[in-house]
Design a protein around this motif. Sequence first.
Motif, mmCIF file in Angstrom:
data_model
loop_
_atom_site.group_PDB
_atom_site.id
_atom_site.type_symbol
_atom_site.label_atom_id
_atom_site.label_comp_id
_atom_site.label_asym_id
_atom_site.label_seq_id
_atom_site.Cartn_x
_atom_site.Cartn_y
_atom_site.Cartn_z
ATOM 1 N N VAL A 1 0.794 -1.225 0.000
ATOM 2 C CA VAL A 1 0.000 0.000 0.000
ATOM 3 C C VAL A 1 0.831 1.281 0.000
ATOM 4 O O VAL A 1 0.500 2.230 -0.726
ATOM 5 C CB VAL A 1 -0.994 -0.016 1.178
ATOM 6 N N PRO A 2 1.916 1.410 0.782
ATOM 7 C CA PRO A 2 2.636 2.691 0.797
ATOM 8 C C PRO A 2 3.105 3.154 -0.581
ATOM 9 O O PRO A 2 2.908 4.320 -0.947
ATOM 10 C CB PRO A 2 3.821 2.410 1.734
ATOM 11 N N GLY A 3 3.700 2.262 -1.351
ATOM 12 C CA GLY A 3 4.151 2.643 -2.677
ATOM 13 C C GLY A 3 3.003 3.043 -3.584
ATOM 14 O O GLY A 3 3.104 4.013 -4.349
ATOM 15 N N ARG A 4 1.888 2.297 -3.479
ATOM 16 C CA ARG A 4 0.715 2.634 -4.284
ATOM 17 C C ARG A 4 0.154 3.993 -3.897
ATOM 18 O O ARG A 4 -0.308 4.753 -4.753
ATOM 19 C CB ARG A 4 -0.376 1.567 -4.109
ATOM 20 N N LEU A 5 0.181 4.303 -2.611
ATOM 21 C CA LEU A 5 -0.359 5.573 -2.129
ATOM 22 C C LEU A 5 0.435 6.746 -2.695
ATOM 23 O O LEU A 5 -0.146 7.729 -3.179
ATOM 24 C CB LEU A 5 -0.332 5.599 -0.604
ATOM 25 N N VAL A 6 1.749 6.657 -2.649
ATOM 26 C CA VAL A 6 2.576 7.737 -3.205
ATOM 27 C C VAL A 6 2.375 7.845 -4.709
ATOM 28 O O VAL A 6 2.246 8.943 -5.252
ATOM 29 C CB VAL A 6 4.058 7.512 -2.860
ATOM 30 N N ALA A 7 2.322 6.699 -5.395
ATOM 31 C CA ALA A 7 2.128 6.710 -6.849
ATOM 32 C C ALA A 7 0.783 7.324 -7.221
ATOM 33 O O ALA A 7 0.680 8.109 -8.174
ATOM 34 C CB ALA A 7 2.242 5.292 -7.402
ATOM 35 N N GLU A 8 -0.258 6.995 -6.459
ATOM 36 C CA GLU A 8 -1.587 7.538 -6.734
ATOM 37 C C GLU A 8 -1.618 9.038 -6.498
ATOM 38 O O GLU A 8 -2.209 9.792 -7.289
ATOM 39 C CB GLU A 8 -2.627 6.840 -5.865
ATOM 40 N N ALA A 9 -0.979 9.487 -5.419
ATOM 41 C CA ALA A 9 -0.940 10.922 -5.127
ATOM 42 C C ALA A 9 -0.213 11.677 -6.227
ATOM 43 O O ALA A 9 -0.678 12.719 -6.706
ATOM 44 C CB ALA A 9 -0.262 11.164 -3.782
ATOM 45 N N SER A 10 0.929 11.146 -6.649
ATOM 46 C CA SER A 10 1.725 11.798 -7.682
ATOM 47 C C SER A 10 1.003 11.826 -9.020
ATOM 48 O O SER A 10 1.029 12.828 -9.739
ATOM 49 C CB SER A 10 3.073 11.087 -7.804
ATOM 50 N N ALA A 11 0.331 10.726 -9.353
ATOM 51 C CA ALA A 11 -0.395 10.664 -10.624
ATOM 52 C C ALA A 11 -1.583 11.613 -10.637
ATOM 53 O O ALA A 11 -1.906 12.219 -11.664
ATOM 54 C CB ALA A 11 -0.852 9.234 -10.887
ATOM 55 N N ALA A 12 -2.230 11.765 -9.494
ATOM 56 C CA ALA A 12 -3.444 12.580 -9.437
ATOM 57 C C ALA A 12 -3.154 14.070 -9.400
ATOM 58 O O ALA A 12 -3.821 14.868 -10.086
ATOM 59 C CB ALA A 12 -4.277 12.191 -8.215
ATOM 60 N N LEU A 13 -2.169 14.485 -8.601
ATOM 61 C CA LEU A 13 -1.948 15.907 -8.374
ATOM 62 C C LEU A 13 -0.565 16.401 -8.755
ATOM 63 O O LEU A 13 -0.325 17.608 -8.755
ATOM 64 C CB LEU A 13 -2.213 16.256 -6.901
ATOM 65 N N GLY A 14 0.361 15.481 -9.063
ATOM 66 C CA GLY A 14 1.723 15.882 -9.371
ATOM 67 C C GLY A 14 2.685 15.397 -8.305
ATOM 68 O O GLY A 14 2.274 14.884 -7.259
ATOM 69 N N PRO A 15 3.997 15.527 -8.541
ATOM 70 C CA PRO A 15 4.991 15.022 -7.590
ATOM 71 C C PRO A 15 4.759 15.552 -6.172
ATOM 72 O O PRO A 15 4.440 16.725 -5.986
ATOM 73 C CB PRO A 15 6.320 15.530 -8.155
ATOM 74 N N VAL A 16 4.911 14.672 -5.212
ATOM 75 C CA VAL A 16 4.693 15.034 -3.813
ATOM 76 C C VAL A 16 5.945 15.721 -3.266
ATOM 77 O O VAL A 16 7.040 15.165 -3.321
ATOM 78 C CB VAL A 16 4.367 13.780 -2.973
ATOM 79 N N ARG A 17 5.758 16.927 -2.727
ATOM 80 C CA ARG A 17 6.892 17.685 -2.198
ATOM 81 C C ARG A 17 7.008 17.571 -0.672
ATOM 82 O O ARG A 17 8.087 17.762 -0.111
ATOM 83 C CB ARG A 17 6.789 19.151 -2.598
#
Length: 250
Positions: free
Chosen positions: A80-96
């Motif tokens: 789940v952690p990797g999927r969560l970051v990937a989903e966030a990045s895909a939806a809104l852009g790279p997580v800062r």
Amino acid sequence: MSRPVALLTGAGRRNGIAWSIATTLAADGWDIVFSHLGDYDRRMSLGGDPDRDPAALVAELRALGARSIAVDADLADPAVPGRLVAEASAALGPVRALVLSHAESVDSGILDTSVESFDRHFAVNTRASWLLLQAFAGQVPSGGGRVVALTSDHVVGNMPYGASKGALDRIIIAAARELAPLGITANLVNPGPVDTGWMDDETRAALTAAQPGGRLGTPDDAARLVRFLVSNDARWITGQLIMSDGGFSI
């Protein structure tokens, strides 16, 4: 100018620290992805169902001008952690900014903690945080990023929680050094006693009496510090465990 993206874990309850962090960052110009876990909130009876409303948080964040999505995520699952970051990045852009405010916390001591409970605490509080760090570092945008983790030193009578948070502390401090070449800072915040729905009247009175200032911490107290630590003003602060507890630990 596009807004930076923050990923918060452990949100979804109105009286929780993460809810206050999310709204504070949204008001400060961040877009927000947050995770929550309905099964845990119901299992722990944290504030009751009326206070748990991820959709209401999304609406509140959007009213503040932020793009926002909520993800129901069981961080005990290592996928789940990797999927969560990937989903966030895909939806809104790279997580800062990555704000780790999730926790498994079920009271038990050295003599009565089960292996199952011990393992789940470490899976959620420690392993998931490490995996989130890995995924975050793998997609961090140019210019670097910020990591802030909420921690605790409450371990007596709450052994698996405190022990897993202690391990988290070491991981975040290591991240401050290992991830510095990527422009990432990593810090910990220990907010001390904050009543987010877990205190009964006796506990609340005892902890209030132990506070030098005569009051408990609030979610907003923690949110204000997190807002600073993810800002550019905190670019030279890393590897720190900040006791933001109103003097409780003195």
